[in-house]
Motif scaffolding. Sequence first.
Motif, PDB file in Angstrom:
ATOM      1  N   CYS A  34      28.695  14.979  65.232  1.00 23.49           N
ATOM      2  CA  CYS A  34      28.797  16.415  64.632  1.00 23.49           C
ATOM      3  C   CYS A  34      28.719  17.686  65.341  1.00 23.49           C
ATOM      4  O   CYS A  34      27.674  16.777  66.685  1.00 23.49           O
ATOM      5  CB  CYS A  34      28.236  16.309  63.114  1.00 23.49           C
ATOM      6  N   SER A  35      28.971  19.075  65.450  1.00 25.19           N
ATOM      7  CA  SER A  35      29.004  19.841  66.187  1.00 25.19           C
ATOM      8  C   SER A  35      27.113  20.560  65.936  1.00 25.19           C
ATOM      9  O   SER A  35      26.316  19.930  65.241  1.00 25.19           O
ATOM     10  CB  SER A  35      29.676  20.882  65.650  1.00 25.19           C
ATOM     11  N   ARG A  36      26.581  20.102  67.464  1.00 24.62           N
ATOM     12  CA  ARG A  36      25.288  20.375  66.877  1.00 24.62           C
ATOM     13  C   ARG A  36      24.998  22.206  67.774  1.00 24.62           C
ATOM     14  O   ARG A  36      24.544  23.192  68.025  1.00 24.62           O
ATOM     15  CB  ARG A  36      24.217  19.936  68.203  1.00 24.62           C
ATOM     16  N   ALA A  37      26.433  23.059  67.242  1.00 25.14           N
ATOM     17  CA  ALA A  37      26.193  24.363  68.492  1.00 25.14           C
ATOM     18  C   ALA A  37      25.749  24.927  67.055  1.00 25.14           C
ATOM     19  O   ALA A  37      25.231  25.499  65.730  1.00 25.14           O
ATOM     20  CB  ALA A  37      28.042  24.346  68.107  1.00 25.14           C
ATOM     21  N   ALA A  38      25.202  26.405  67.514  1.00 30.27           N
ATOM     22  CA  ALA A  38      24.337  27.390  67.221  1.00 30.27           C
ATOM     23  C   ALA A  38      25.471  27.502  66.050  1.00 30.27           C
ATOM     24  O   ALA A  38      26.159  28.526  66.344  1.00 30.27           O
ATOM     25  CB  ALA A  38      23.892  28.782  67.892  1.00 30.27           C
ATOM     26  N   GLY A  39      24.325  28.237  64.658  1.00 35.28           N
ATOM     27  CA  GLY A  39      25.190  28.319  63.848  1.00 35.28           C
ATOM     28  C   GLY A  39      26.273  27.692  63.149  1.00 35.28           C
ATOM     29  O   GLY A  39      26.805  27.771  61.587  1.00 35.28           O
ATOM     30  N   SER A  40      26.662  26.090  63.481  1.00 34.39           N
ATOM     31  CA  SER A  40      26.484  24.543  62.746  1.00 34.39           C
ATOM     32  C   SER A  40      25.884  24.168  61.530  1.00 34.39           C
ATOM     33  O   SER A  40      24.900  24.845  61.642  1.00 34.39           O
ATOM     34  CB  SER A  40      27.424  24.161  63.503  1.00 34.39           C
ATOM     35  N   ASN A  41      26.482  23.759  60.843  1.00 37.20           N
ATOM     36  CA  ASN A  41      24.985  23.214  60.050  1.00 37.20           C
ATOM     37  C   ASN A  41      24.284  22.452  60.308  1.00 37.20           C
ATOM     38  O   ASN A  41      23.770  21.975  59.562  1.00 37.20           O
ATOM     39  CB  ASN A  41      25.810  22.830  58.411  1.00 37.20           C
ATOM     40  N   ASP A  42      24.775  22.044  61.113  1.00 37.19           N
ATOM     41  CA  ASP A  42      23.867  20.558  61.822  1.00 37.19           C
ATOM     42  C   ASP A  42      23.447  20.972  63.397  1.00 37.19           C
ATOM     43  O   ASP A  42      23.096  20.247  64.257  1.00 37.19           O
ATOM     44  CB  ASP A  42      24.645  18.958  62.131  1.00 37.19           C
ATOM     45  N   ALA A  43      23.298  22.181  63.247  1.00 37.65           N
ATOM     46  CA  ALA A  43      22.395  23.004  64.591  1.00 37.65           C
ATOM     47  C   ALA A  43      21.502  21.907  64.710  1.00 37.65           C
ATOM     48  O   ALA A  43      20.648  21.812  63.934  1.00 37.65           O
ATOM     49  CB  ALA A  43      22.916  24.246  64.510  1.00 37.65           C
ATOM     50  N   ILE A  44      21.592  21.844  66.080  1.00 36.66           N
ATOM     51  CA  ILE A  44      19.708  21.779  66.536  1.00 36.66           C
ATOM     52  C   ILE A  44      19.037  22.475  68.206  1.00 36.66           C
ATOM     53  O   ILE A  44      20.181  22.157  69.288  1.00 36.66           O
ATOM     54  CB  ILE A  44      19.832  20.027  66.868  1.00 36.66           C
TER      55      ILE A  44
END
Length: 172
Positions: A34-44
């Motif tokens: 999944c997306s890890r981008a800032a603002g995504s639900n799964d950001a890291i």
Amino acid sequence: PESVRAANFMTKAAAEVCLACCSHGGMALAETPCSRAAGSNDAIPGCELHAYMFAFPTWKEFREMTDAVEFVIDQCTALDDPARAVSTGPKATAFLVSGNAAPFAEAIFKNKRCRHPKGTHRPIRGTDDKGVYLTAGTEVYSSRLCEWIATVVKGWLGSLGVAVDRGEITAM
């Protein structure tokens, strides 16, 4: 770098194959972390520049041309042995499914996010003291996840009047 060019070529080719399949009446289902981008639900934190496959232009084209729908699950919900949750991470995974198969994917993939108590999972980011990635061993789909994917395909085939029996799903 050559490795980036090769990876970009592979993701572009995969999207084009899926698009070709759908343009001839087929369906497609693709998977990526999944997306890890800032603002995504799964950001890291620290992973903001993670390359997200479905943000690639050819996958965006696939999404638009097939009315594809994205579903995010945590693979810990598909473990064959739920006790393994303590030895792995939730492993958030995105599926992009062509619109003609999306209702079947929704029936399978909805509500498949981790519900384990905080602290259940071990981190799977980085490496151990021997340099082995902590994700090692998590790349193989569980039997349950394979069955979920096969069930999506079976549902789509059924919508075309094609009967698929249980044994054929197990063999997929």
